[in-house]
Write a protein that holds these residues in place. Structure first.
Motif, PDB file in Angstrom:
ATOM      1  N   HIS A 109      42.102  20.931  52.727  1.00 53.51           N
ATOM      2  CA  HIS A 109      41.153  19.825  52.828  1.00 53.51           C
ATOM      3  C   HIS A 109      41.824  18.456  52.679  1.00 53.51           C
ATOM      4  CE1 HIS A 109      37.784  22.627  52.943  1.00 53.51           C
ATOM      5  NE2 HIS A 109      38.383  23.294  51.971  1.00 53.51           N
ATOM      6  N   GLU A 110      43.087  18.377  53.046  1.00 57.36           N
ATOM      7  CA  GLU A 110      43.814  17.110  52.966  1.00 57.36           C
ATOM      8  C   GLU A 110      43.237  16.068  53.918  1.00 57.36           C
ATOM      9  OE1 GLU A 110      48.392  15.430  53.556  1.00 57.36           O
ATOM     10  OE2 GLU A 110      47.933  17.549  53.855  1.00 57.36           O
ATOM     11  N   GLN A 111      42.969  16.460  55.162  1.00 55.01           N
ATOM     12  CA  GLN A 111      42.496  15.490  56.141  1.00 55.01           C
ATOM     13  C   GLN A 111      41.141  14.919  55.752  1.00 55.01           C
ATOM     14  OE1 GLN A 111      44.636  14.573  58.629  1.00 55.01           O
ATOM     15  NE2 GLN A 111      43.203  12.868  58.810  1.00 55.01           N
ATOM     16  N   GLU A 112      40.319  15.722  55.108  1.00 49.82           N
ATOM     17  CA  GLU A 112      39.028  15.229  54.638  1.00 49.82           C
ATOM     18  C   GLU A 112      39.211  14.074  53.660  1.00 49.82           C
ATOM     19  OE1 GLU A 112      35.121  17.464  53.162  1.00 49.82           O
ATOM     20  OE2 GLU A 112      36.699  17.519  51.636  1.00 49.82           O
ATOM     21  N   LEU A 113      40.167  14.210  52.748  1.00 52.54           N
ATOM     22  CA  LEU A 113      40.430  13.125  51.801  1.00 52.54           C
ATOM     23  C   LEU A 113      40.889  11.869  52.528  1.00 52.54           C
ATOM     24  CD1 LEU A 113      40.861  12.142  48.816  1.00 52.54           C
ATOM     25  CD2 LEU A 113      43.226  12.857  49.105  1.00 52.54           C
ATOM     26  N   ILE A 114      41.859  12.006  53.422  1.00 53.83           N
ATOM     27  CA  ILE A 114      42.402  10.850  54.131  1.00 53.83           C
ATOM     28  C   ILE A 114      41.316  10.155  54.937  1.00 53.83           C
ATOM     29  CG2 ILE A 114      44.025  10.138  55.926  1.00 53.83           C
ATOM     30  CD1 ILE A 114      45.842  12.468  54.982  1.00 53.83           C
ATOM     31  N   ASP A 115      40.548  10.933  55.698  1.00 54.74           N
ATOM     32  CA  ASP A 115      39.498  10.348  56.539  1.00 54.74           C
ATOM     33  C   ASP A 115      38.447   9.640  55.696  1.00 54.74           C
ATOM     34  OD1 ASP A 115      40.798  11.369  58.731  1.00 54.74           O
ATOM     35  OD2 ASP A 115      39.426  13.067  59.007  1.00 54.74           O
ATOM     36  N   THR A 116      38.106  10.200  54.557  1.00 54.49           N
ATOM     37  CA  THR A 116      37.086   9.598  53.699  1.00 54.49           C
ATOM     38  C   THR A 116      37.567   8.269  53.129  1.00 54.49           C
ATOM     39  OG1 THR A 116      36.203  11.779  53.109  1.00 54.49           O
ATOM     40  CG2 THR A 116      35.650   9.937  51.656  1.00 54.49           C
ATOM     41  N   VAL A 117      38.787   8.243  52.611  1.00 60.23           N
ATOM     42  CA  VAL A 117      39.319   6.997  52.059  1.00 60.23           C
ATOM     43  C   VAL A 117      39.399   5.929  53.141  1.00 60.23           C
ATOM     44  CG1 VAL A 117      41.377   5.904  51.079  1.00 60.23           C
ATOM     45  CG2 VAL A 117      40.566   8.080  50.153  1.00 60.23           C
ATOM     46  N   VAL A 140      36.320  19.957  38.285  1.00 56.60           N
ATOM     47  CA  VAL A 140      37.407  19.182  38.862  1.00 56.60           C
ATOM     48  C   VAL A 140      38.070  19.884  40.041  1.00 56.60           C
ATOM     49  CG1 VAL A 140      39.201  20.064  37.322  1.00 56.60           C
ATOM     50  CG2 VAL A 140      39.413  17.758  38.253  1.00 56.60           C
ATOM     51  N   VAL A 141      37.896  21.203  40.185  1.00 54.54           N
ATOM     52  CA  VAL A 141      38.540  21.912  41.297  1.00 54.54           C
ATOM     53  C   VAL A 141      37.529  22.393  42.332  1.00 54.54           C
ATOM     54  CG1 VAL A 141      40.633  22.576  40.095  1.00 54.54           C
ATOM     55  CG2 VAL A 141      38.600  24.033  39.912  1.00 54.54           C
ATOM     56  N   LEU A 142      36.334  21.847  42.307  1.00 50.38           N
ATOM     57  CA  LEU A 142      35.334  22.189  43.310  1.00 50.38           C
ATOM     58  C   LEU A 142      35.393  21.265  44.524  1.00 50.38           C
ATOM     59  CD1 LEU A 142      32.243  22.935  41.049  1.00 50.38           C
ATOM     60  CD2 LEU A 142      33.511  24.586  42.429  1.00 50.38           C
ATOM     61  N   ARG A 143      36.125  20.163  44.401  1.00 49.64           N
ATOM     62  CA  ARG A 143      36.102  19.172  45.478  1.00 49.64           C
ATOM     63  C   ARG A 143      37.353  18.311  45.424  1.00 49.64           C
ATOM     64  NH1 ARG A 143      31.596  18.183  42.279  1.00 49.64           N
ATOM     65  NH2 ARG A 143      30.159  18.344  44.039  1.00 49.64           N
ATOM     66  N   ASN A 144      37.588  17.555  46.458  1.00 47.49           N
ATOM     67  CA  ASN A 144      38.615  16.514  46.445  1.00 47.49           C
ATOM     68  C   ASN A 144      38.198  15.402  45.487  1.00 47.49           C
ATOM     69  OD1 ASN A 144      39.997  17.890  48.448  1.00 47.49           O
ATOM     70  ND2 ASN A 144      39.302  16.582  50.113  1.00 47.49           N
ATOM     71  N   SER A 145      39.154  14.541  45.153  1.00 47.32           N
ATOM     72  CA  SER A 145      38.838  13.393  44.307  1.00 47.32           C
ATOM     73  C   SER A 145      39.741  12.222  44.655  1.00 47.32           C
ATOM     74  CB  SER A 145      38.988  13.744  42.817  1.00 47.32           C
ATOM     75  OG  SER A 145      40.340  14.045  42.502  1.00 47.32           O
ATOM     76  N   ALA A 146      39.254  11.018  44.381  1.00 43.96           N
ATOM     77  CA  ALA A 146      40.040   9.798  44.556  1.00 43.96           C
ATOM     78  C   ALA A 146      39.560   8.784  43.533  1.00 43.96           C
ATOM     79  CB  ALA A 146      39.880   9.244  45.968  1.00 43.96           C
ATOM     80  N   ASN A 147      40.448   8.410  42.611  1.00 46.14           N
ATOM     81  CA  ASN A 147      40.072   7.514  41.517  1.00 46.14           C
ATOM     82  C   ASN A 147      40.972   6.288  41.475  1.00 46.14           C
ATOM     83  OD1 ASN A 147      37.922   9.000  40.175  1.00 46.14           O
ATOM     84  ND2 ASN A 147      39.486  10.511  39.687  1.00 46.14           N
ATOM     85  N   PRO A 148      40.399   5.076  41.569  1.00 46.42           N
ATOM     86  CA  PRO A 148      41.199   3.870  41.371  1.00 46.42           C
ATOM     87  C   PRO A 148      41.776   3.834  39.965  1.00 46.42           C
ATOM     88  CG  PRO A 148      39.080   3.343  42.386  1.00 46.42           C
ATOM     89  CD  PRO A 148      38.999   4.762  41.924  1.00 46.42           C
ATOM     90  N   THR A 149      43.052   3.473  39.854  1.00 43.04           N
ATOM     91  CA  THR A 149      43.710   3.483  38.546  1.00 43.04           C
ATOM     92  C   THR A 149      44.437   2.184  38.203  1.00 43.04           C
ATOM     93  OG1 THR A 149      45.651   4.511  39.573  1.00 43.04           O
ATOM     94  CG2 THR A 149      44.029   5.996  38.569  1.00 43.04           C
ATOM     95  N   MET A 150      44.793   1.364  39.208  1.00 42.75           N
ATOM     96  CA  MET A 150      45.543   0.142  38.935  1.00 42.75           C
ATOM     97  C   MET A 150      45.066  -0.966  39.889  1.00 42.75           C
ATOM     98  SD  MET A 150      49.379   1.812  38.630  1.00 42.75           S
ATOM     99  CE  MET A 150      50.181   0.261  38.172  1.00 42.75           C
TER     100      MET A 150
END
Length: 441
Positions: free
Chosen positions: A324-332, A288-298
């Motif tokens: 690695h914040e910008q990587e998450l934003i750009d990916t989403v 869980v701490v090797l990468r960013n994550s984004a999970n739909p929840t609602m």
């Protein structure tokens, strides 16, 4: 700079080790579910328990019922920066129909204390109280000033707790240079006899977002290529199926390297998956701490089966590693269809500090003194804690609770889960560790 005189450590008394269980049970019996309940009654109880031992404290409400408690204990060396020790009084809700015991009963069974908050984190709050009361009863002084914070609203991001106090009452933390809170200091079995004790010196950042799809409303029986529900569902599927690349930050690298050393195997950062395969149960723990994550929840849309709504909304829990914040934003943003927009629900920083200095040495020594088969290591918390708020005051934050667990207890699954429970001996261990730490920190 003056230096506090060295004194022989005073061990935790049997009284303190016994009462921590009763204190934790009483805390669990306060239903402080966030957001359906508040913390006022439990905060008043904390004030009373401190006052019994002669410790003054201040109860602070940020809004009706949203109560935190702050106390300061003088140390042997007042010229050193103070240490903040913080825990939160609120818990996530619990569905009693799913539990073996009533979740707010504080029942003792099979060597465990059961109830919502038993590990997140009324166990640590009870350890803080039992240790503070022991110091007051025995006249023991910590090595430096301590600020104890019993906080509201952590489970919802600290808007009415840590963040509010940092913004509106920063003077309460005057002179504080370092802090310990939740997120580390628990044991993790690597074999039948040895345990890691991950001490948090990093956290992933929080990026909770709301997605809104806008389309063309119409009859449910008619073709519609601008269906907001369809577009949002497709965007969520893309996000939920995305696998972010591995990003090996230093605390994760250090933990994996130390684990490999203990196992006597090679660690190759150019072959992370192969290295993980050689690290037994630690592999699952660290995924869980090797990468960013984004999970739909609602997901919310519509009001009638035969009506295509013009709008649909959803929530996504995004987390990003330090740097690695910008990587998450750009990916989403890349995964969203054009009809879907994004806005923040809760957006908070990632954190990282080095794993060195007298406080780190003291935490490691306290663990090793009570568990010679324990191996303290750096750690990145996959979630977030109130430490995020305190970093805005320039405070260097760590996660450390001091909790030894049975090897067959899946600690991680109990967080926000069913049948949350803490071993009674784990609570006693926590008092012994904290007593050592406060005298040497």
């Amino acid at each position: 700079m003056s230096t506090a005189p060295e004194t022989a450590p005073i061990p935790a008394s049997e009284e303190a080790q016994d009462e921590v269980v009763a204190l934790c049970a009483e805390l669990i019996r306060f239903d402080t579910s966030n957001p359906t309940s508040d913390e006022r009654a439990s905060a008043e109880w904390v004030v009373a328990r401190l006052a019994e031992a002669g410790i003054d404290s201040e109860l602070i409400e940020s809004a009706p019922g949203r109560a935190s408690v702050i106390a300061r204990i003088a140390g042997r060396d007042p010229e050193r920066g103070a240490l903040l020790v913080h825990g939160h009084l609120d818990v996530v809700p619990a569905d009693a129909s799913e539990w073996q015991v009533p979740p707010f009963s504080g029942e003792i069974r099979d060597g465990y204390l059961w109830g919502r908050g038993a590990i997140d984190m009324k166990d640590t709050v009870a350890v803080m109280l039992a240790t503070a009361r022991h110091f007051a009863r025995t006249g023991t002084k910590p090595s430096r000033d301590l600020v104890l914070a019993f906080l509201a609203d952590e489970e919802a991001g600290g808007k009415f707790g840590a963040h509010w106090l940092v913004e509106h009452r920063p003077e309460l933390f005057a002179g504080v240079t370092e802090a310990i809170g939740e997120g580390g200091g628990f044991s993790f079995a690597i074999d039948d006899t040895r345990r890691l004790y991950p001490i948090e010196n990093a956290q992933r950042g929080m990026a909770w977002m709301e997605l809104t799809a806008t389309g063309r409303a119409g009859h449910g029986s008619s073709p519609n290529d601008e269906n907001a529900v369809t577009d949002l569902a497709e965007s969520l599927t893309r996000i939920g199926r995305e696998t972010f690349p591995i990003r090996l930050i230093e605390p994760v690298r250090a933990l994996l390297e130390e684990t490999a050393r203990l196992y006597g195997v090679a660690f190759d950062e150019d072959d992370i998956e192969g290295s993980l395969a050689r690290l037994g149960p630690v592999a699952d723990f660290m995924q869980v701490v090797l990468r960013n994550s984004a999970n739909p929840t609602m997901f919310a849309a519509g009001y009638q089966t035969n009506v295509i709504p013009g709008k649909a909304t959803a929530r996504v829990d995004g987390r990003f590693l330090p740097g690695h914040e910008q990587e998450l934003i750009d990916t989403v943003d890349r995964l969203l269809l054009p009809s879907v927009s994004r806005e923040w629900v809760n957006h908070d920083i990632a954190m990282e500090t080095t794993f060195d200095g007298p406080l780190v040495d003291a935490m490691c020594a306290a663990v090793r003194a009570e568990d010679p088969d324990g191996h303290p290591v750096p750690y990145c918390n996959p979630g977030g804690t109130d430490a995020k708020a305190f970093t805005h005051l320039g405070i260097r934050c760590f996660g450390f609770k001091g909790l030894k667990l049975p090897h067959d207890l899946d600690y991680g699954r109990l967080f926000h889960g069913v049948d949350e429970r803490v071993p009674l001996e784990g609570l006693r261990f926590g008092v012994r560790v904290m007593t050592r730490l406060w005298q040497s920190c």
